[in-house]
Each structure stands twice: as structure tokens, then as C-alpha cells.
Scaffold this motif. Structure first.
Motif, PDB file in Angstrom:
ATOM      1  N   ARG A 101       0.839  -1.207   0.000  1.00 44.79           N
ATOM      2  CA  ARG A 101       0.000   0.000   0.000  1.00 44.79           C
ATOM      3  C   ARG A 101       0.870   1.251   0.000  1.00 44.79           C
ATOM      4  NH1 ARG A 101      -4.119   2.571  -1.889  1.00 44.79           N
ATOM      5  NH2 ARG A 101      -5.228   3.855  -0.400  1.00 44.79           N
ATOM      6  N   GLU A 102       1.931   1.269   0.806  1.00 42.34           N
ATOM      7  CA  GLU A 102       2.850   2.414   0.819  1.00 42.34           C
ATOM      8  C   GLU A 102       3.469   2.607  -0.562  1.00 42.34           C
ATOM      9  OE1 GLU A 102       4.842   5.675   2.676  1.00 42.34           O
ATOM     10  OE2 GLU A 102       3.357   4.356   3.601  1.00 42.34           O
ATOM     11  N   ILE A 103       3.865   1.505  -1.187  1.00 44.54           N
ATOM     12  CA  ILE A 103       4.458   1.569  -2.532  1.00 44.54           C
ATOM     13  C   ILE A 103       3.447   2.077  -3.541  1.00 44.54           C
ATOM     14  CG2 ILE A 103       5.318   0.116  -4.422  1.00 44.54           C
ATOM     15  CD1 ILE A 103       6.704  -1.586  -2.130  1.00 44.54           C
ATOM     16  N   GLN A 104       2.218   1.630  -3.426  1.00 42.12           N
ATOM     17  CA  GLN A 104       1.162   2.089  -4.334  1.00 42.12           C
ATOM     18  C   GLN A 104       0.945   3.597  -4.210  1.00 42.12           C
ATOM     19  OE1 GLN A 104      -2.767   0.733  -3.275  1.00 42.12           O
ATOM     20  NE2 GLN A 104      -3.559   1.062  -5.341  1.00 42.12           N
ATOM     21  N   LEU A 105       0.916   4.095  -2.989  1.00 38.84           N
ATOM     22  CA  LEU A 105       0.659   5.516  -2.752  1.00 38.84           C
ATOM     23  C   LEU A 105       1.889   6.383  -2.982  1.00 38.84           C
ATOM     24  CD1 LEU A 105      -1.456   5.202   0.515  1.00 38.84           C
ATOM     25  CD2 LEU A 105      -2.299   5.773  -1.777  1.00 38.84           C
ATOM     26  N   TYR A 106       3.048   5.877  -2.598  1.00 43.31           N
ATOM     27  CA  TYR A 106       4.299   6.642  -2.668  1.00 43.31           C
ATOM     28  C   TYR A 106       5.393   5.758  -3.271  1.00 43.31           C
ATOM     29  CZ  TYR A 106       1.646   9.486   0.613  1.00 43.31           C
ATOM     30  OH  TYR A 106       0.669  10.237   1.211  1.00 43.31           O
ATOM     31  N   PRO A 107       5.335   5.513  -4.575  1.00 41.70           N
ATOM     32  CA  PRO A 107       6.242   4.541  -5.202  1.00 41.70           C
ATOM     33  C   PRO A 107       7.720   4.895  -5.104  1.00 41.70           C
ATOM     34  CG  PRO A 107       4.952   5.706  -6.860  1.00 41.70           C
ATOM     35  CD  PRO A 107       4.397   6.094  -5.530  1.00 41.70           C
ATOM     36  N   GLU A 108       8.048   6.131  -4.868  1.00 41.02           N
ATOM     37  CA  GLU A 108       9.465   6.494  -4.786  1.00 41.02           C
ATOM     38  C   GLU A 108      10.053   6.329  -3.380  1.00 41.02           C
ATOM     39  OE1 GLU A 108      10.415  10.085  -6.835  1.00 41.02           O
ATOM     40  OE2 GLU A 108       9.581   9.305  -8.697  1.00 41.02           O
ATOM     41  N   THR A 109       9.273   5.779  -2.467  1.00 42.12           N
ATOM     42  CA  THR A 109       9.765   5.503  -1.119  1.00 42.12           C
ATOM     43  C   THR A 109      10.551   4.200  -1.150  1.00 42.12           C
ATOM     44  OG1 THR A 109       7.864   6.629  -0.168  1.00 42.12           O
ATOM     45  CG2 THR A 109       9.129   5.228   1.313  1.00 42.12           C
ATOM     46  N   LEU A 110      11.849   4.316  -1.364  1.00 42.87           N
ATOM     47  CA  LEU A 110      12.689   3.129  -1.527  1.00 42.87           C
ATOM     48  C   LEU A 110      12.699   2.251  -0.286  1.00 42.87           C
ATOM     49  CD1 LEU A 110      15.663   4.677  -3.520  1.00 42.87           C
ATOM     50  CD2 LEU A 110      13.715   3.362  -4.395  1.00 42.87           C
ATOM     51  N   THR A 111      12.555   2.834   0.884  1.00 42.31           N
ATOM     52  CA  THR A 111      12.533   2.046   2.114  1.00 42.31           C
ATOM     53  C   THR A 111      11.360   1.073   2.124  1.00 42.31           C
ATOM     54  OG1 THR A 111      13.503   3.949   3.234  1.00 42.31           O
ATOM     55  CG2 THR A 111      12.671   2.198   4.629  1.00 42.31           C
ATOM     56  N   ALA A 112      10.238   1.463   1.556  1.00 42.83           N
ATOM     57  CA  ALA A 112       9.084   0.559   1.495  1.00 42.83           C
ATOM     58  C   ALA A 112       9.393  -0.628   0.588  1.00 42.83           C
ATOM     59  CB  ALA A 112       7.850   1.312   1.004  1.00 42.83           C
ATOM     60  N   TRP A 113      10.008  -0.364  -0.548  1.00 42.47           N
ATOM     61  CA  TRP A 113      10.417  -1.448  -1.451  1.00 42.47           C
ATOM     62  C   TRP A 113      11.403  -2.376  -0.737  1.00 42.47           C
ATOM     63  CZ3 TRP A 113       8.414  -2.308  -6.271  1.00 42.47           C
ATOM     64  CH2 TRP A 113       7.729  -1.254  -6.912  1.00 42.47           C
ATOM     65  N   GLU A 114      12.404  -1.792  -0.081  1.00 37.38           N
ATOM     66  CA  GLU A 114      13.418  -2.585   0.608  1.00 37.38           C
ATOM     67  C   GLU A 114      12.778  -3.449   1.700  1.00 37.38           C
ATOM     68  OE1 GLU A 114      16.372   0.146   2.055  1.00 37.38           O
ATOM     69  OE2 GLU A 114      17.076   0.629   0.040  1.00 37.38           O
ATOM     70  N   SER A 115      11.841  -2.886   2.433  1.00 37.42           N
ATOM     71  CA  SER A 115      11.172  -3.632   3.500  1.00 37.42           C
ATOM     72  C   SER A 115      10.368  -4.789   2.928  1.00 37.42           C
ATOM     73  CB  SER A 115      10.268  -2.707   4.310  1.00 37.42           C
ATOM     74  OG  SER A 115      11.035  -1.720   4.960  1.00 37.42           O
ATOM     75  N   LEU A 116       9.675  -4.546   1.831  1.00 41.71           N
ATOM     76  CA  LEU A 116       8.902  -5.609   1.195  1.00 41.71           C
ATOM     77  C   LEU A 116       9.830  -6.713   0.695  1.00 41.71           C
ATOM     78  CD1 LEU A 116       6.317  -6.859   0.095  1.00 41.71           C
ATOM     79  CD2 LEU A 116       6.553  -5.389  -1.924  1.00 41.71           C
ATOM     80  N   ILE A 117      10.913  -6.343   0.040  1.00 40.96           N
ATOM     81  CA  ILE A 117      11.859  -7.337  -0.471  1.00 40.96           C
ATOM     82  C   ILE A 117      12.450  -8.149   0.678  1.00 40.96           C
ATOM     83  CG2 ILE A 117      14.107  -7.588  -1.609  1.00 40.96           C
ATOM     84  CD1 ILE A 117      13.194  -5.067  -3.331  1.00 40.96           C
ATOM     85  N   ALA A 118      12.823  -7.493   1.762  1.00 34.45           N
ATOM     86  CA  ALA A 118      13.379  -8.202   2.915  1.00 34.45           C
ATOM     87  C   ALA A 118      12.360  -9.171   3.511  1.00 34.45           C
ATOM     88  CB  ALA A 118      13.861  -7.207   3.967  1.00 34.45           C
ATOM     89  N   LEU A 119      11.116  -8.754   3.610  1.00 29.96           N
ATOM     90  CA  LEU A 119      10.067  -9.625   4.135  1.00 29.96           C
ATOM     91  C   LEU A 119       9.890 -10.849   3.242  1.00 29.96           C
ATOM     92  CD1 LEU A 119       7.710 -10.091   6.175  1.00 29.96           C
ATOM     93  CD2 LEU A 119       6.266  -8.871   4.550  1.00 29.96           C
ATOM     94  N   LEU A 120       9.819 -10.617   1.934  1.00 25.99           N
ATOM     95  CA  LEU A 120       9.644 -11.726   0.993  1.00 25.99           C
ATOM     96  C   LEU A 120      10.826 -12.688   1.068  1.00 25.99           C
ATOM     97  CD1 LEU A 120       8.279  -9.669  -2.044  1.00 25.99           C
ATOM     98  CD2 LEU A 120       6.946 -11.147  -0.497  1.00 25.99           C
ATOM     99  N   ALA A 121      12.024 -12.139   1.193  1.00 27.52           N
ATOM    100  CA  ALA A 121      13.221 -12.981   1.297  1.00 27.52           C
ATOM    101  C   ALA A 121      13.190 -13.798   2.587  1.00 27.52           C
ATOM    102  CB  ALA A 121      14.474 -12.118   1.230  1.00 27.52           C
ATOM    103  N   ALA A 122      12.767 -13.167   3.678  1.00 23.52           N
ATOM    104  CA  ALA A 122      12.700 -13.873   4.963  1.00 23.52           C
ATOM    105  C   ALA A 122      11.715 -15.041   4.903  1.00 23.52           C
ATOM    106  CB  ALA A 122      12.306 -12.906   6.079  1.00 23.52           C
TER     107      ALA A 122
END
Length: 186
Positions: A101-122
């Protein structure tokens, strides 16, 4: 007021970064008392509760940031913070939804992308990690995007992926030296 209306927020963030949670909370509460500062003030208080380790309390504060029936966009960082809290509470499905949702609303928030990727990797979801990094690079332009991809993939132990995105970043941004540095290099 004679000063900057957001000075209390800035001071609270600085105190939080320094680890002075008592002073940060006092400034956040003072900021929260100002007209039109409720959402940002509640986010500050939630971040302070997170630092204190009160995940449930922090999550409850984020529930109040956007009251039911409110119009407009929620403040940037709300869904990122909620995702972080939910992930720490082992509520991974909800955390993933908040990061998305954060990525959808604010796609340039790289921390949100990084957090999602880390969660998926975990969770061992390699295909989803790869698809998300691809989406990141397609959605957000700039060398910072590649640096972000390399950083998070290195953190989660995907050195092959990190090398791939480093190479692609160098091809797209050959004059930027940051992609040529190795992790941990000054």
C-alpha cells in the motif's frame, strides 16, 4: 506562532534519532497539540513507541492516524511504519499488504520497497523477491533505485541478485561511482 510550525516535529525526530525518547515524546506531544498536526504527531508518537519496544502501542497509534471516513492521502510513511510493526509482530501477510500500500501511494519511497523485499526474502519467496526488484527498477528511475536493490539483496544474502543489479546499474549510470563501490567500502 512566530517560528516554523513544523519545528516541533523536526526537533522530536532529531531527539528520537539521538535516543532521547522522553524529550522526543514531549516534543511530539507539543507538536500534536498544534492545529492540523494530528496525523504527523501520531506517527511520531508511534515511532517513539516502536523505539521503546511497545509494538502493540505503536500499532494502536497508527490506527488513529487516518480516522474512518477521512479523505485524501494518508501521510507518507504510515503504511511503511504499520508494515514494519506488523512484520515484527509476525503478522507477515498484513505487513506485506501495508508495504504494498505504501508503494502504491508513494512509489518512490525506496525504504518501502526494501522492506517488502526483505520480508519476501525472509519468507523464502525468491520468485517474489525477483519480481519485486524488477518492479522497483521499472517503477522508480535513478541510480538510487539500483543502489537500493543492491543494498537490500546484499543484506538478505542474495549476492547473485546484488551483482546483477549492480552490473545493470553501472550500464545505465556509468558515470556514477557509487555502484562501483563494494558493500562496506568507504
Amino acid at each position: 506562532t512566530l517560528g516554523d510550525e513544523s519545528a516541533g516535529e523536526i526537533l522530536s525526530r532529531a531527539l528520537l534519532a539521538r535516543g532521547d525518547l522522553t524529550a522526543a515524546e514531549a516534543e511530539a506531544r507539543a507538536f500534536l497539540a498544534g492545529k492540523g498536526n494530528e496525523s504527523r504527531g501520531l506517527l511520531l508518537l508511534a515511532r517513539i513507541q516502536l523505539k521503546r519496544g511497545d509494538l502493540a502501542g505503536a500499532l494502536a497509534l497508527t490506527d488513529r492516524v487516518v480516522p474512518p471516513g477521512a479523505h485524501g492521502l494518508p501521510p507518507a510513511g504510515l503504511h511503511l511504519l504499520r508494515g514494519d510493526l506488523l512484520a515484527r509482530l509476525s503478522r507477515h501477510g498484513e505487513a506485506e499488504a501495508e508495504f504494498r500500500r505504501e508503494i502504491q501511494l508513494y512509489p518512490e519511497t525506496l525504504t518501502a520497497w526494501e522492506s517488502l523485499i526483505a520480508l519476501l526474502a525472509a519468507e523464502g519467496r525468491s520468485a517474489d523477491v525477483n519480481a519485486t526488484v524488477e518492479a522497483l527498477v521499472l517503477s522508480v528511475s535513478g541510480v538510487e533505485t539500483y543502489l537500493s536493490a543492491v543494498r537490500v539483496l546484499s543484506i538478505v544474502g542474495d549476492e547473485t541478485g546484488a551483482r546483477r543489479w549492480r552490473r545493470e546499474g553501472i550500464q545505465r549510470y556509468p558515470d556514477d561511482p557509487r555502484l562501483r563501490r563494494r558493500p562496506g567500502a568507504a
